[in-house]
Scaffold this motif. Sequence first.
Motif, PDB file in Angstrom:
ATOM      1  N   ALA A  78     -16.891  63.999   8.668  1.00 31.76           N
ATOM      2  CA  ALA A  78     -18.428  63.701   8.458  1.00 31.76           C
ATOM      3  C   ALA A  78     -18.437  62.318   7.863  1.00 31.76           C
ATOM      4  O   ALA A  78     -17.398  61.934   7.263  1.00 31.76           O
ATOM      5  CB  ALA A  78     -19.021  64.843   7.585  1.00 31.76           C
ATOM      6  N   ASP A  79     -19.491  61.638   7.975  1.00 36.56           N
ATOM      7  CA  ASP A  79     -19.564  60.367   7.368  1.00 36.56           C
ATOM      8  C   ASP A  79     -20.163  60.533   5.821  1.00 36.56           C
ATOM      9  O   ASP A  79     -21.190  60.971   5.644  1.00 36.56           O
ATOM     10  CB  ASP A  79     -20.713  59.473   8.233  1.00 36.56           C
ATOM     11  N   LEU A  80     -19.352  60.182   5.169  1.00 31.87           N
ATOM     12  CA  LEU A  80     -19.512  60.527   3.549  1.00 31.87           C
ATOM     13  C   LEU A  80     -20.591  59.379   3.271  1.00 31.87           C
ATOM     14  O   LEU A  80     -21.474  59.534   2.327  1.00 31.87           O
ATOM     15  CB  LEU A  80     -18.415  60.272   2.671  1.00 31.87           C
ATOM     16  N   ARG A  81     -20.573  58.137   3.701  1.00 30.03           N
ATOM     17  CA  ARG A  81     -21.591  56.994   3.315  1.00 30.03           C
ATOM     18  C   ARG A  81     -22.987  57.617   3.715  1.00 30.03           C
ATOM     19  O   ARG A  81     -23.923  57.109   3.082  1.00 30.03           O
ATOM     20  CB  ARG A  81     -21.054  55.756   3.963  1.00 30.03           C
ATOM     21  N   ALA A  82     -23.118  58.277   4.926  1.00 35.14           N
ATOM     22  CA  ALA A  82     -24.408  58.710   5.251  1.00 35.14           C
ATOM     23  C   ALA A  82     -24.940  59.496   4.559  1.00 35.14           C
ATOM     24  O   ALA A  82     -26.203  59.902   4.343  1.00 35.14           O
ATOM     25  CB  ALA A  82     -24.356  59.245   6.754  1.00 35.14           C
ATOM     26  N   ALA A  86     -20.155  56.659  -1.777  1.00 34.74           N
ATOM     27  CA  ALA A  86     -19.587  55.330  -1.483  1.00 34.74           C
ATOM     28  C   ALA A  86     -18.455  55.252  -2.177  1.00 34.74           C
ATOM     29  O   ALA A  86     -17.486  54.403  -1.700  1.00 34.74           O
ATOM     30  CB  ALA A  86     -20.628  54.216  -1.641  1.00 34.74           C
ATOM     31  N   ASP A  87     -17.938  56.096  -3.049  1.00 34.61           N
ATOM     32  CA  ASP A  87     -16.849  55.791  -3.936  1.00 34.61           C
ATOM     33  C   ASP A  87     -16.154  57.127  -3.962  1.00 34.61           C
ATOM     34  O   ASP A  87     -16.764  58.033  -4.937  1.00 34.61           O
ATOM     35  CB  ASP A  87     -17.149  55.162  -5.303  1.00 34.61           C
ATOM     36  N   CYS A  88     -15.141  57.351  -3.678  1.00 30.15           N
ATOM     37  CA  CYS A  88     -14.573  58.808  -3.573  1.00 30.15           C
ATOM     38  C   CYS A  88     -13.443  58.765  -4.626  1.00 30.15           C
ATOM     39  O   CYS A  88     -12.685  59.937  -4.781  1.00 30.15           O
ATOM     40  CB  CYS A  88     -13.603  59.263  -2.240  1.00 30.15           C
ATOM     41  N   GLY A  89     -13.199  57.780  -5.487  1.00 30.51           N
ATOM     42  CA  GLY A  89     -12.173  57.669  -6.484  1.00 30.51           C
ATOM     43  C   GLY A  89     -10.876  57.497  -5.860  1.00 30.51           C
ATOM     44  O   GLY A  89     -10.885  57.172  -4.762  1.00 30.51           O
ATOM     45  N   HIS A  90      -9.830  57.743  -6.611  1.00 26.14           N
ATOM     46  CA  HIS A  90      -8.679  57.428  -6.195  1.00 26.14           C
ATOM     47  C   HIS A  90      -7.548  58.472  -6.853  1.00 26.14           C
ATOM     48  O   HIS A  90      -7.809  58.928  -7.976  1.00 26.14           O
ATOM     49  CB  HIS A  90      -8.157  56.027  -6.236  1.00 26.14           C
ATOM     50  N   PHE A  91      -6.559  58.576  -6.228  1.00 23.03           N
ATOM     51  CA  PHE A  91      -5.349  59.455  -6.765  1.00 23.03           C
ATOM     52  C   PHE A  91      -4.615  58.646  -7.878  1.00 23.03           C
ATOM     53  O   PHE A  91      -4.571  57.448  -7.714  1.00 23.03           O
ATOM     54  CB  PHE A  91      -4.322  59.658  -5.553  1.00 23.03           C
ATOM     55  N   SER A  92      -4.235  59.139  -8.838  1.00 22.14           N
ATOM     56  CA  SER A  92      -3.547  58.670 -10.022  1.00 22.14           C
ATOM     57  C   SER A  92      -2.480  59.327 -10.566  1.00 22.14           C
ATOM     58  O   SER A  92      -2.497  60.649 -10.201  1.00 22.14           O
ATOM     59  CB  SER A  92      -4.612  58.408 -11.228  1.00 22.14           C
ATOM     60  N   ARG A  93      -1.568  58.734 -11.221  1.00 25.46           N
ATOM     61  CA  ARG A  93      -0.445  59.646 -11.678  1.00 25.46           C
ATOM     62  C   ARG A  93      -0.990  60.634 -12.939  1.00 25.46           C
ATOM     63  O   ARG A  93      -1.866  60.274 -13.802  1.00 25.46           O
ATOM     64  CB  ARG A  93       0.561  58.784 -12.450  1.00 25.46           C
ATOM     65  N   ARG A  94      -0.295  61.746 -12.579  1.00 23.87           N
ATOM     66  CA  ARG A  94      -1.149  62.724 -13.967  1.00 23.87           C
ATOM     67  C   ARG A  94       0.252  63.961 -13.921  1.00 23.87           C
ATOM     68  O   ARG A  94       0.789  64.228 -12.797  1.00 23.87           O
ATOM     69  CB  ARG A  94      -2.350  63.379 -13.382  1.00 23.87           C
TER      70      ARG A  94
END
Length: 218
Positions: A78-82, A86-94
């Motif tokens: 699916a097109d998330l921008r549609a 617009a910003d899905c965040g990002h993985f980070s150390r946790r």
Amino acid sequence: MLHLFVNPAAILNQGDGSKHTFTAEDSGTADAHVTIRAEEGATARLLGGVPVTDFRPVTDPAVLARLEPQARAHVRVADLRAAGVADCGHFSRRGFSCKITPAHLELFYGGRPMTVAQWPKAGEFTRIAGVVDARASEWSEHVGDLAGGFHYAGDRPRRWAPNDNLWIHGYWCYDWANSYERVTRLDVETRTIETAPRTASTPSSPISASTSSISSKS
């Protein structure tokens, strides 16, 4: 039952399907607050997400090549921008000894969070086959250094496309100290994985081939 959606915020009455989008004009003032509540006897839920629809079969040859042949007909895109994302965040150390950071966005279906693509399957782990630079711990255990790299068994990673956003989750040496780490090098010939070095405030973790278990996510 009332549902409150944010970004954009909307309230949906499941009874008649009515919907209202909230803007800054609905926020009230310091002297005149706005209160939103469910009808008498109803239940309200606050959902910090947006509906994603129009899922279609995958047709991109590059994406299909990354999937198992038996799975290709069952994967949808699916097109998330549609949908306004617009910003899905990002993985980070946790995890153990890591700072608390905002999580990336999640996809929910039927009220359940969906699993990020990973190997082995969710809830399963594979064991570390060996460490690159072995040493003895303070308890005379045979361990290595997480940032120094470790070896894995099998050839499943050979089928993975190049990816600079590959992460691994592991219980590296002790069953009470797990963390998510970013992969900086994946060598499928020597079956070696190296992770991003930690900062001075979060020193690298020891790893053990006898007790460690890992899973990868991308």
